[in-house]
Design an enzyme around this catalytic site. Structure first.
Site, PDB file in Angstrom:
ATOM      1  CG  LEU A 170      -1.931  -1.122   1.352  1.00 28.59           C
ATOM      2  CD1 LEU A 170      -2.667  -1.041   2.678  1.00 28.59           C
ATOM      3  CD2 LEU A 170      -2.924  -1.078   0.196  1.00 28.59           C
ATOM      4  N   GLY A 171       2.035   1.173   0.529  1.00 27.67           N
ATOM      5  CA  GLY A 171       2.912   2.340   0.595  1.00 27.67           C
ATOM      6  C   GLY A 171       4.209   1.981   1.279  1.00 27.67           C
ATOM      7  NE  ARG A 172       9.099  -0.274  -0.137  1.00 30.70           N
ATOM      8  CZ  ARG A 172       9.516  -1.379   0.461  1.00 30.70           C
ATOM      9  NH1 ARG A 172      10.443  -1.314   1.412  1.00 30.70           N
ATOM     10  NH2 ARG A 172       9.020  -2.552   0.115  1.00 30.70           N
ATOM     11  N   GLY A 173       7.576   3.952   3.528  1.00 30.97           N
ATOM     12  CA  GLY A 173       8.153   5.149   4.120  1.00 30.97           C
ATOM     13  C   GLY A 173       9.459   4.845   4.804  1.00 30.97           C
ATOM     14  CB  SER A 190       8.975   3.806   9.996  1.00 35.91           C
ATOM     15  OG  SER A 190       7.707   3.961   9.388  1.00 35.91           O
ATOM     16  N   GLY A 191       9.288   1.821   7.202  1.00 34.74           N
ATOM     17  CA  GLY A 191       8.980   0.498   6.695  1.00 34.74           C
ATOM     18  C   GLY A 191       7.897   0.517   5.640  1.00 34.74           C
ATOM     19  CB  VAL A 214       1.909   0.011   4.727  1.00 36.39           C
ATOM     20  CG1 VAL A 214       0.544  -0.367   5.276  1.00 36.39           C
ATOM     21  CG2 VAL A 214       2.616   0.961   5.682  1.00 36.39           C
ATOM     22  CE  LYS A 262       5.248   2.244   9.177  1.00 34.22           C
ATOM     23  NZ  LYS A 262       4.890   2.889   7.932  1.00 34.22           N
ATOM     24  CG  ASP A 317       7.576  12.046   8.516  1.00 39.93           C
ATOM     25  OD1 ASP A 317       7.706  13.108   7.872  1.00 39.93           O
ATOM     26  OD2 ASP A 317       7.736  10.917   8.022  1.00 39.93           O
TER      27      ASP A 317
END
Length: 803
Positions: A526-529, A531-532, A534, A548, A641
């Site tokens: 679903l997404g990536r940031g 911290s890791g 998802v 996550k 953030d």
């Protein structure tokens, strides 16, 4: 005791209970085990089967033990583990366990009589055509005429609990119990005030004080209204509470089919509970105050409420607890109060402590010396409060009530004590001597009805019998031994046991194999940031979740579990809810609710488009979430953030902030005044990240300012553009702020706002809201963090222009 054993046996053997029902019905006895009591019949305290049961078996009415040989005629939840009482006829005057009886007399009145025949309680239905008393599925005890019309009902006389569909009006109050395990009337109440606003009040032996909604704000700032001519509120079956003063809240598990109750608890907090049908235990699905120390009177006179980390009562230097079993009595001074000379007096400072109210004098721009002299010159002064908020505020106190300590309070209280009194050093840590939730109960034994008089409500007593205590002790011993063997067998540190127990009622601990299965081997990202990543998953109960996988940033399992327990206590409608976690070998995984519409950036920036109504709703919801983290949450979490990618939108475009706990997780062990490494996203990071200044909640305020300016403009403001005057590159945000400030300063009409707002809106927006958002955004991105507003102030400004 034998009677109680027989009662438990009848609960365990339904066939035996049915047999008793048949025998009583066939013999036309006066006792009842159905949902009604006929005129001329009665229920006896000595017959455990004398009960009223609602048709759907949800509620039971009968004599309820409140002490040794002490009983109250009550209604309780049948299926709750502790038989939770929702109503009592005689909560302040129990009757004897022998010979007492409640009758529906032939004159139409329902009467509770003690063993000597004296009337303890009765309804006002004498000389009416009452035919029967009936316990309804709603938990309401109703007296009805032959046509089924209700002539009297328990719903009109609540004790400490409001049930779904029970109207709450101007003539009613919910009054707390006097202590944990007690049923006598206490000092806290929920009621409609004379201005038609629903409030919580402490009405103790020494003071009366309103504490909810926040007394520091006006009715409208608290989101209420007193422009209504009626006073009525109701909790519906969906878990929604509505009031004519515009108070509205929802249960976290909103929906049909859940048994709920709204209770004025003994600790002064108003809570909405939901019943877990499997365990029979209650779970809090909403509460009025997330900070228990905001309850006035909770620690009595001179007492101070502190977080250690749970809310506990303590006494300040020079004072000792009056009665350890009853904190309503507060603390007493260890000295005689006299009007002493200046040389005979000393002041002891307690940092971040204040006492609400009872101000003798007030002054601004006052030095600490002049504030001290003001207190010295007044014999009535017991302490003074001094705040360093830029205005140097001074308050002298005539009494010390409603004391609390919080890191958010920017000042100190200075206690006025005799110079000869030995105390701890100034600024010493307050010692919490007793948890608020651990107030002891004493026993009460009834030998004869004469023991109850008008002063009986001042006594406290216990609910548990010695037999139940013995059985409970054995169960506790078995439980503890089971836990000991379980954790010793798995080699888990003892310090993790508390963490797991705290989590077990709120989260589910997943195995890595299970999460791998529900995400189909972490297939759909679903997404990536930072911290890791998802991933989307579907649990066995068909709930859709966001899973996550965290990066390698945690020191060990114990650290991770400790932090998860902190984040797990954070609950707000504008924060993404955590449903579970995995801590297995090297895997650290969090399981969140799935938010349907994804993140804000996917809807706001071209080629996508978001309407004005949705934009303002997101700005308001995000402000609510951040204000909760900064000002209400017990841990005072800084997000670090805030950006459109971390603001998720549900199906109704309600904002939900994500990743709000990861800053706390990743900074474990670093000093409280700073962070071990820079966090955040370029373009949304406050200037102090690049300096040696300590990181505070104002970094979130800065990021929020960037976000709402982007919502106004409809584009990213983190890019770089060419400055026409210098032909040098500068951030788009700096350029935008400079242009907006110029237009605000030289504006002659409101047309300037049209040039600021996203042209794709084609003028379809609220000018008032847009102007407010511009002004908030500009103030939030000030380079000097001291000039930035707090999130609580931002929220109030947005609420004032909400349409």
């Amino acid at each position: 005791m034998l009677q109680k054993m027989r009662y438990q046996q009848t609960l365990q053997y339904p066939s035996f209970l049915s047999f008793l029902c048949s025998v009583f019905f066939l013999s036309f006895a006066t006792s009842a085990t159905n949902n009604f009591l006929q005129r001329g019949s009665s229920l006896s305290v000595e017959v455990d089967s004398d009960l009223l049961v609602s048709p759907d078996k949800s509620f039971t009415g009968g004599f309820y033990a409140v002490g040794k040989n002490a009983y109250c005629f009550s209604i309780w939840f049948t299926n709750s583990k502790d038989r939770t009482v929702v109503w009592m006829a005689n909560r302040d005057k129990p009757v004897n366990g022998r010979g007492s009886r409640i009758s529906l007399r032939r004159d139409g009145a329902m009467v509770l009589a003690d063993v000597d025949g004296s009337t303890v309680w009765q309804t006002n239905t004498t000389a009416t055509d009452v035919q029967r008393a009936e316990l309804l599925d709603s938990g309401n005890l109703a007296l009805k005429d032959p046509h089924g019309k209700i002539l009297w009902q328990s719903f009109d006389f609540p004790t400490n609990t409001l049930l779904p569909n029970q109207p709450f009006t101007k003539s009613k109050k919910l009054v707390s119990a006097s202590g944990r395990g007690s049923y006598f009337s206490g000092y806290f109440s929920l009621y409609f005030d004379n201005d038609n606003v629903l409030r919580l009040m402490y009405d103790g032996p020494d003071i009366s004080s309103l504490y909810w909604p926040d007394p520091d704000f006006t009715v409208f700032q608290n989101g209420r209204t007193n422009y209504n001519s009626s006073r009525i509120a109701i909790l519906d079956e969906m878990g929604t509470f509505l009031s004519t003063d515009k108070l509205q809240f929802n249960a976290a598990d909103m929906g049909f089919g859940v048994k709920r109750r709204l209770t004025m608890d003994y600790d002064g907090n108003l809570r909405l509970y939901s019943l877990n049908n499997l365990s029979g235990l209650w779970e809090v699905s909403w509460e009025a105050l997330t900070e228990p120390c905001k309850v006035h009177g909770i620690c009595g006179r001179n007492g101070i409420c502190v977080y250690a980390p749970q809310a506990q009562c303590s006494c300040p230097p020079g004072y000792g607890v009056t009665d350890p079993s009853n904190w309503n009595k507060g603390c007493k001074p260890k000295f005689n109060k006299t009007c002493s000379q200046a040389n005979d007096v000393k002041f002891v400072e307690l940092a971040n402590v204040d006492f609400y109210g009872y101000d003798l004098d007030y002054s601004t721009e006052s030095s600490i010396d002049s504030c001290r002299n003001l207190c010295l010159g007044d014999c009535r002064c017991e302490a003074f409060s001094y705040r360093l908020t830029g205005e140097q505020l001074c308050f002298t106190k005539s009494a010390l009530f409603n004391g609390f300590r919080t890191p958010d309070f920017p000042g100190s209280i200075f206690l006025k004590l005799p110079a000869s009194l030995e105390t701890t050093e100034p600024n010493s840590t307050l010692i919490a001597t007793n948890p608020i939730c651990g107030i002891r109960e004493s026993e009460i034994v009834i030998g004869s009805p004469s023991m109850f008089d008008n002063n009986s409500k001042k006594q406290t007593w216990v609910y548990l019998y010695s037999f139940v205590s013995a059985i409970g002790a054995v169960e506790v011993l078995i439980f503890v031994l089971g836990w000991w063997f379980l954790f010793r067998g798995h080699g888990v540190p003892a310090s993790l046991e508390d963490g797991y127990r705290a989590l077990s009622s709120q989260f589910r601990k997943f195995s890595y194999a299970e999460l791998r299965k529900v995400t189909k081997k972490f297939k759909e990202e679903l997404g990536r940031g930072a911290s890791g990543a998802v991933y989307k998953g579907i649990l066995a109960d068909e709930r859709v979740v966001a899973v996550k996988r965290l990066g390698d940033m945690y020191e060990g399992e114990e650290v991770f579990w400790a932090e998860i327990s902190t984040i797990g206590r954070i609950n707000h409608m504008n924060l993404v809810r955590m449903w579970g976690f995995c801590s297995e070998r090297g895997h650290r995984i969090l399981v969140y609710e799935y938010v349907e519409n994804g993140s804000l950036d996917r809807h706001l920036f071209p080629p996508n488009f978001l309407g004005w109504k949705e934009r303002f709703k997101v700005a308001l919801g995000t402000a609510k979430g951040l204000a909760y983290l900064h000002h209400e949450c017990l841990e005072w979490v800084i997000h670090c953030d805030v950006k459109p990618e971390n603001i998720l939108l549900d199906s109704e475009f309600e904002a939900k902030i994500a990743d709000f706990g990861l800053a706390k997780l990743s900074q474990r062990g670093s000093p409280s005044s700073g962070f071990s490494r820079i966090r955040g996203t370029k373009g949304y990071m406050a200037p102090e990240w690049a300096s040696t200044l300590p990181i505070t909640a104002k970094v979130d305020v800065y990021s929020y300012g960037v976000v709402i300016l982007e919502m106004l403009k409809g584009i990213r403001l983190s890019s770089w553009v060419v400055n026409n005057s210098t032909e040098e590159q500068e951030p788009e945000l700096t350029r935008f702020v400079r242009i907006v400030k110029g237009k605000i300063q030289c504006r002659e009409d409101d047309s300037w706002i049209e040039k600021i707002v996203d042209p794709r809106l084609e003028g379809q927006f609220s000018r008032r809201q847009a102007t407010t958002m511009v002004e908030i955004g500009i103030s939030c991105v000030e380079e000097d963090r001291n000039k930035r507003p707090a999130m609580a102030s931002v929220l109030q400004l947005l609420l004032e222009c909400e349409e």
